[in-house]
Scaffold this active site. Structure first.
Site, PDB file in Angstrom:
ATOM      1  N   TYR A  70       0.835  -1.214   0.000  1.00 19.23           N
ATOM      2  CA  TYR A  70       0.000   0.000   0.000  1.00 19.23           C
ATOM      3  C   TYR A  70       0.865   1.257   0.000  1.00 19.23           C
ATOM      4  O   TYR A  70       0.482   2.271  -0.594  1.00 19.23           O
ATOM      5  CB  TYR A  70      -1.019  -0.033   1.152  1.00 19.23           C
ATOM      6  CG  TYR A  70      -2.143  -0.985   0.807  1.00 19.23           C
ATOM      7  CD1 TYR A  70      -3.219  -0.567   0.033  1.00 19.23           C
ATOM      8  CD2 TYR A  70      -2.083  -2.322   1.171  1.00 19.23           C
ATOM      9  CE1 TYR A  70      -4.216  -1.451  -0.346  1.00 19.23           C
ATOM     10  CE2 TYR A  70      -3.072  -3.216   0.790  1.00 19.23           C
ATOM     11  CZ  TYR A  70      -4.134  -2.777   0.030  1.00 19.23           C
ATOM     12  OH  TYR A  70      -5.105  -3.655  -0.371  1.00 19.23           O
ATOM     13  N   ASN A 105     -12.613   3.635  -6.471  1.00 19.42           N
ATOM     14  CA  ASN A 105     -11.177   3.917  -6.417  1.00 19.42           C
ATOM     15  C   ASN A 105     -10.786   4.487  -5.060  1.00 19.42           C
ATOM     16  O   ASN A 105     -11.545   5.227  -4.440  1.00 19.42           O
ATOM     17  CB  ASN A 105     -10.787   4.899  -7.529  1.00 19.42           C
ATOM     18  CG  ASN A 105     -11.110   4.331  -8.895  1.00 19.42           C
ATOM     19  OD1 ASN A 105     -11.317   3.129  -9.023  1.00 19.42           O
ATOM     20  ND2 ASN A 105     -11.169   5.178  -9.897  1.00 19.42           N
ATOM     21  N   VAL A 106      -9.582   4.146  -4.660  1.00 20.08           N
ATOM     22  CA  VAL A 106      -9.084   4.572  -3.351  1.00 20.08           C
ATOM     23  C   VAL A 106      -7.979   5.609  -3.508  1.00 20.08           C
ATOM     24  O   VAL A 106      -7.303   5.963  -2.543  1.00 20.08           O
ATOM     25  CB  VAL A 106      -8.553   3.347  -2.555  1.00 20.08           C
ATOM     26  CG1 VAL A 106      -9.690   2.376  -2.240  1.00 20.08           C
ATOM     27  CG2 VAL A 106      -7.445   2.599  -3.305  1.00 20.08           C
ATOM     28  N   HIS A 122     -14.877   2.060  -1.523  1.00 18.99           N
ATOM     29  CA  HIS A 122     -13.843   1.125  -1.060  1.00 18.99           C
ATOM     30  C   HIS A 122     -12.793   1.822  -0.211  1.00 18.99           C
ATOM     31  O   HIS A 122     -11.673   1.329  -0.067  1.00 18.99           O
ATOM     32  CB  HIS A 122     -13.190   0.420  -2.263  1.00 18.99           C
ATOM     33  CG  HIS A 122     -14.114  -0.522  -2.982  1.00 18.99           C
ATOM     34  ND1 HIS A 122     -13.863  -1.077  -4.212  1.00 18.99           N
ATOM     35  CD2 HIS A 122     -15.336  -1.037  -2.603  1.00 18.99           C
ATOM     36  CE1 HIS A 122     -14.862  -1.878  -4.569  1.00 18.99           C
ATOM     37  NE2 HIS A 122     -15.770  -1.853  -3.621  1.00 18.99           N
ATOM     38  N   CYS A 150      -1.252   1.491  16.783  1.00 14.62           N
ATOM     39  CA  CYS A 150      -2.389   2.304  17.213  1.00 14.62           C
ATOM     40  C   CYS A 150      -2.046   3.031  18.515  1.00 14.62           C
ATOM     41  O   CYS A 150      -1.529   2.414  19.458  1.00 14.62           O
ATOM     42  CB  CYS A 150      -3.596   1.399  17.405  1.00 14.62           C
ATOM     43  SG  CYS A 150      -5.019   2.230  18.123  1.00 14.62           S
ATOM     44  N   CYS A 153      -4.567   1.248  21.371  1.00 13.37           N
ATOM     45  CA  CYS A 153      -4.489  -0.151  21.821  1.00 13.37           C
ATOM     46  C   CYS A 153      -3.176  -0.847  21.467  1.00 13.37           C
ATOM     47  O   CYS A 153      -2.947  -1.971  21.911  1.00 13.37           O
ATOM     48  CB  CYS A 153      -5.675  -0.948  21.276  1.00 13.37           C
ATOM     49  SG  CYS A 153      -5.567  -1.287  19.518  1.00 13.37           S
ATOM     50  N   THR A 191     -15.263   0.679 -15.173  1.00 13.37           N
ATOM     51  CA  THR A 191     -15.313  -0.446 -14.224  1.00 13.37           C
ATOM     52  C   THR A 191     -15.701  -1.712 -14.969  1.00 13.37           C
ATOM     53  O   THR A 191     -16.540  -1.677 -15.879  1.00 13.37           O
ATOM     54  CB  THR A 191     -16.281  -0.177 -13.051  1.00 13.37           C
ATOM     55  OG1 THR A 191     -16.343  -1.352 -12.229  1.00 13.37           O
ATOM     56  CG2 THR A 191     -17.687   0.207 -13.496  1.00 13.37           C
TER      57      THR A 191
END
Ligand code: OAD
Length: 254
Positions: A70, A105-106, A122, A150, A153, A191
Site C-alpha cells: 500500500y 477507487n481509493v 472502497h 495504534c 491499543c 469499471t
C-alpha cells in the site's frame, strides 16, 4: 485528437434529468497512470495475488508486506495527477441539478479534481485506522516504511481501504442505493462491473427506470444491458459528454 461522438438523445436526456448517478472504477484513473486491477498484462491482479494483499487475514499474517504494497501504491498515486475524465466529472456536477458520484477507487483523484461530494465505496489509500479498535490514525507520516501502532491499543494500523470479505464503510451503501433508486441517468465509467455490491448499483438504477450509459473502451457484462455505450477512454468520452451538454445549453435548447 481522439474523438467520441455523443448521441444527441443522450445529451437531451442528461439535460433533462433531475439526478445523474456516476459509478467509477479503476479505468477512470488509467490515463493518469494508475494501473487497473483486471486489464490483461497491466492489471494489478494479473501481477499480484489479491489473497496475499487485500484481505484482513493477509495483513494479520504479514503486516509488513501488505503495508509496503500500500505504501508503493500511495507513492505511485502521489506522483500522478487527475486526468481529463476526473475533471469532466467535476464539471458535470455543476451542470446538472444533482450528481451522485460513487467511486470504487481509493486513489483520491476525484477529490483532487474538485469532486468534493464523493462516496468512496472502497475507502481511501491515505486514510488509515487501527486493525482491531478501528481508531482513525490521521497522522501517519509519509513515507512510512512499516505499519505504525495504534495510539490507543497498540495493535497495527492498517490502510483504510475495503478488503475482500469486508463491508462497505458505514452508511455509504444505503446512500448509494437511495441514489440508484432516484437517478434518471446512471453512468458506469471505467469499471469491469465484477465486484459487488458496487456492480449491482447499475441494475438497481435500471430497475427504477434510469437510463444506463457505459463508458469503457472494452465490453463488460453491463454492456448488453446499457442503453448507450461510449466505447472510448473516459479521458476522451467524459469531456466530450460535458462539452456536448454545454453546447446544447449554449444553443438555448429547451
Ligand atoms: P477493473 O480493473 O476490474 O476494471 C477496470 C475497467 O476499466 C475495465 O473494464 C477496463 O476495460 C476499463 N478501462 C481501462 N482503461 C480505461 C480508460 N482509459 N477509460 C475507461 N475505462 C477504462 O477495476 P474495477 O472495476 O474498478 O476492489 O474493480 C473493482 C474493484 O476490484 C476495485 O475497487 C478493487 C478490485 O479488487 C478492492 O480492492 C476491494
Amino acid at each position: 485528437m481522439p474523438q467520441c461522438p455523443i448521441p444527441a438523445e443522450l445529451v437531451a436526456l442528461l439535460a433533462d434529468t433531475h439526478h445523474v448517478m456516476v459509478l467509477t472504477g479503476a479505468g477512470v484513473s488509467a490515463e493518469s497512470g494508475v494501473p487497473t486491477f483486471r486489464d490483461a498484462q497491466t492489471g494489478l491482479w494479473e501481477r499480484f495475488r489479491a489473497e496475499d494483499l487485500a484481505t484482513a487475514e493477509a495483513f494479520r499474517n504479514d503486516p509488513y508486506t501488505v503495508w509496503s504494497w500500500y505504501e508503493w501504491r500511495r507513492d505511485l498515486v502521489g506522483r500522478v495527477a487527475p486526468n481529463a475524465g476526473h475533471v469532466a466529472l467535476a464539471a458535470l456536477a455543476v451542470q446538472v441539478p444533482r450528481l451522485t458520484l460513487v467511486t470504487q477507487n481509493v486513489d483520491g483523484l476525484h477529490r483532487r479534481a474538485g469532486s468534493d461530494d464523493l462516496i468512496e465505496f472502497h475507502g481511501n489509500l491515505f486514510e488509515n485506522h487501527c486493525l482491531d479498535c478501528g481508531l482513525p490514525a490521521p497522522d501517519v507520516a509519509r513515507p512510512c516504511p512499516a505499519p505504525p501502532r495504534c495510539a490507543a491499543c497498540g495493535e497495527f494500523v492498517r490502510p483504510g481501504v475495503v478488503w475482500f470479505g469486508e463491508a462497505i464503510p458505514a452508511g455509504l451503501l444505503p446512500r448509494a442505493l437511495d441514489a440508484a433508486d432516484d437517478c434518471g441517468v446512471f453512468l458506469s465509467v471505467g469499471t469491469s462491473a465484477m465486484v459487488q455490491p458496487a456492480a449491482g448499483l447499475a441494475q438497481r438504477a435500471m430497475q427504477s427506470g434510469a437510463t444506463l450509459v457505459e463508458v469503457n473502451p472494452q465490453p463488460t457484462e453491463l454492456s448488453e444491458l446499457a442503453d448507450y455505450v461510449l466505447r472510448a477512454n473516459s479521458g476522451v468520452a467524459l469531456p466530450a459528454l460535458v462539452a456536448a451538454l454545454r453546447a446544447r445549453r449554449d444553443a438555448g435548447a429547451v
